[in-house]
Design a protein around this motif. Sequence first.
Motif, PDB file in Angstrom:
ATOM      1  N   GLU A   1      67.015 -25.608 -12.398  1.00 58.66           N
ATOM      2  CA  GLU A   1      68.241 -25.078 -12.996  1.00 58.66           C
ATOM      3  C   GLU A   1      68.357 -23.562 -12.828  1.00 58.66           C
ATOM      4  OE1 GLU A   1      70.916 -25.648 -17.057  1.00 58.66           O
ATOM      5  OE2 GLU A   1      68.745 -25.963 -17.161  1.00 58.66           O
ATOM      6  N   TYR A   2      67.225 -22.854 -12.765  1.00 61.06           N
ATOM      7  CA  TYR A   2      67.247 -21.398 -12.736  1.00 61.06           C
ATOM      8  C   TYR A   2      66.349 -20.841 -11.642  1.00 61.06           C
ATOM      9  CZ  TYR A   2      69.205 -21.979 -17.422  1.00 61.06           C
ATOM     10  OH  TYR A   2      69.985 -22.346 -18.475  1.00 61.06           O
ATOM     11  N   GLY A   3      66.571 -19.572 -11.332  1.00 56.72           N
ATOM     12  CA  GLY A   3      65.667 -18.796 -10.502  1.00 56.72           C
ATOM     13  C   GLY A   3      65.458 -17.448 -11.153  1.00 56.72           C
TER      14      GLY A   3
ATOM     15  N   GLY B   1      62.612 -24.357 -14.282  1.00 52.17           N
ATOM     16  CA  GLY B   1      63.482 -25.042 -15.231  1.00 52.17           C
ATOM     17  C   GLY B   1      64.049 -26.346 -14.718  1.00 52.17           C
ATOM     18  N   ASP B   2      64.022 -27.359 -15.573  1.00 50.44           N
ATOM     19  CA  ASP B   2      64.648 -28.647 -15.276  1.00 50.44           C
ATOM     20  C   ASP B   2      66.014 -28.703 -15.945  1.00 50.44           C
ATOM     21  OD1 ASP B   2      62.386 -29.635 -13.892  1.00 50.44           O
ATOM     22  OD2 ASP B   2      61.418 -30.119 -15.798  1.00 50.44           O
ATOM     23  N   TYR B   3      66.954 -29.376 -15.290  1.00 47.93           N
ATOM     24  CA  TYR B   3      68.267 -29.567 -15.895  1.00 47.93           C
ATOM     25  C   TYR B   3      68.145 -30.449 -17.144  1.00 47.93           C
ATOM     26  CZ  TYR B   3      70.817 -27.592 -11.915  1.00 47.93           C
ATOM     27  OH  TYR B   3      71.324 -26.750 -10.969  1.00 47.93           O
ATOM     28  N   PRO B   4      69.058 -30.283 -18.119  1.00 49.13           N
ATOM     29  CA  PRO B   4      69.072 -31.195 -19.268  1.00 49.13           C
ATOM     30  C   PRO B   4      69.353 -32.629 -18.824  1.00 49.13           C
ATOM     31  CG  PRO B   4      70.453 -29.262 -19.661  1.00 49.13           C
ATOM     32  CD  PRO B   4      70.098 -29.251 -18.198  1.00 49.13           C
ATOM     33  N   GLN B   5      69.163 -33.549 -19.731  1.00 52.22           N
ATOM     34  CA  GLN B   5      69.453 -34.963 -19.472  1.00 52.22           C
ATOM     35  C   GLN B   5      70.402 -35.469 -20.557  1.00 52.22           C
ATOM     36  OE1 GLN B   5      65.838 -37.233 -18.876  1.00 52.22           O
ATOM     37  NE2 GLN B   5      64.988 -35.706 -17.482  1.00 52.22           N
ATOM     38  N   TRP B   6      71.582 -34.849 -20.606  1.00 48.66           N
ATOM     39  CA  TRP B   6      72.538 -35.159 -21.660  1.00 48.66           C
ATOM     40  C   TRP B   6      73.606 -36.153 -21.226  1.00 48.66           C
ATOM     41  CZ3 TRP B   6      73.377 -29.241 -22.406  1.00 48.66           C
ATOM     42  CH2 TRP B   6      72.260 -28.683 -23.063  1.00 48.66           C
TER      43      TRP B   6
END
Length: 338
Positions: A166-168, A181-186
């Motif tokens: 998700e980020y750098g 970072g991992d993306y959310p799982q919403w």
Amino acid sequence: MKYILSLSLMALLCTCGGKEVKTSTVTAFGETGRLTASVKKIPEPVLLPRFVCAADDYLFVYKEKEAKMFAIFGLPDGEYLCSAGQRGQGPDDFMMLDTRSFQVVGNGFRVMESGTNRLKTVEFKDGRLSVTKAEQIDLASPANNGFYPLADSVYLTFGQPVELNEYGLYDKKTGNLVKTGDYPQWATTAATDPAQLMFMYIKTCVVHPDGSKFATFYSRFKRLRIYDREANLLHDVEVRIAPFSTSPDAEPGKQPVYYIGQPQTAGDYIYALCANGPDEPADCELHVWDWDGNPVACYDFDRKVTYIALSQKHGKLYAFDLATAEDEFYIYDLPQLR
């Protein structure tokens, strides 16, 4: 300060920095109110503004599609001064700019030029915009996905469409970029394609004044997250105050739209614009948070707005409506928090 804040029993599926972070569910803000604007007419219409920021004594409106790329207003009264900033490749010219890289610097700003990876420091003086410094940033890909300054010359970027992170974190001193970072799982339908993830979790960020942490506000979810400067998750907050939806997978045009524009910070507080769309009528709200993810206040706007710029120096909030108002903008008194 009173607020209602309950901790959900379900922990996040992932942990960051070795620490389990639970989701906080907000069901009310402690302070509420309504903001009433004074209307400021503009002699020269502002077409398709893409970003607004308030420096010490000037308000800058970035107009991506126009020949003169910035409309400039004097503060605090918002008097129109001029339009300036040429499109081109000259020393004081601009190519397309990354709207998620603007940083106010005195009576000017710093911004990343998309495609060229040049970080430009800009000053407004004697009726013109001048580039006082242009730094070449050594990123492997063209910078067009956020460039937020953290402490110690580290910059936060968003993951590229081909990546799962998700980020750098870009270290300007060493030129190293760490993907994290991992993306959310919403989402109810789990997305596995990186491009889908990037657009599902579209967002904007704001950095703490000392660069030690940052807050992320999501457009398709009524949610925010706060991280430390190494992108370790500190607080995960879900707002369950109507209107809210748990179905971000709706067909195009019916997808929820919550946090928009650029969140702002002043003192110990974060100010974020919540659109509560796309259903009509939608009440735009100003949400105020502290840096521990606690809900401080919620204020209804008296009209629909798309962009806000906060001036702590003058105690004002300047707002533009992208959809309907090309020849005016709105000035609000910044609420006094108790």
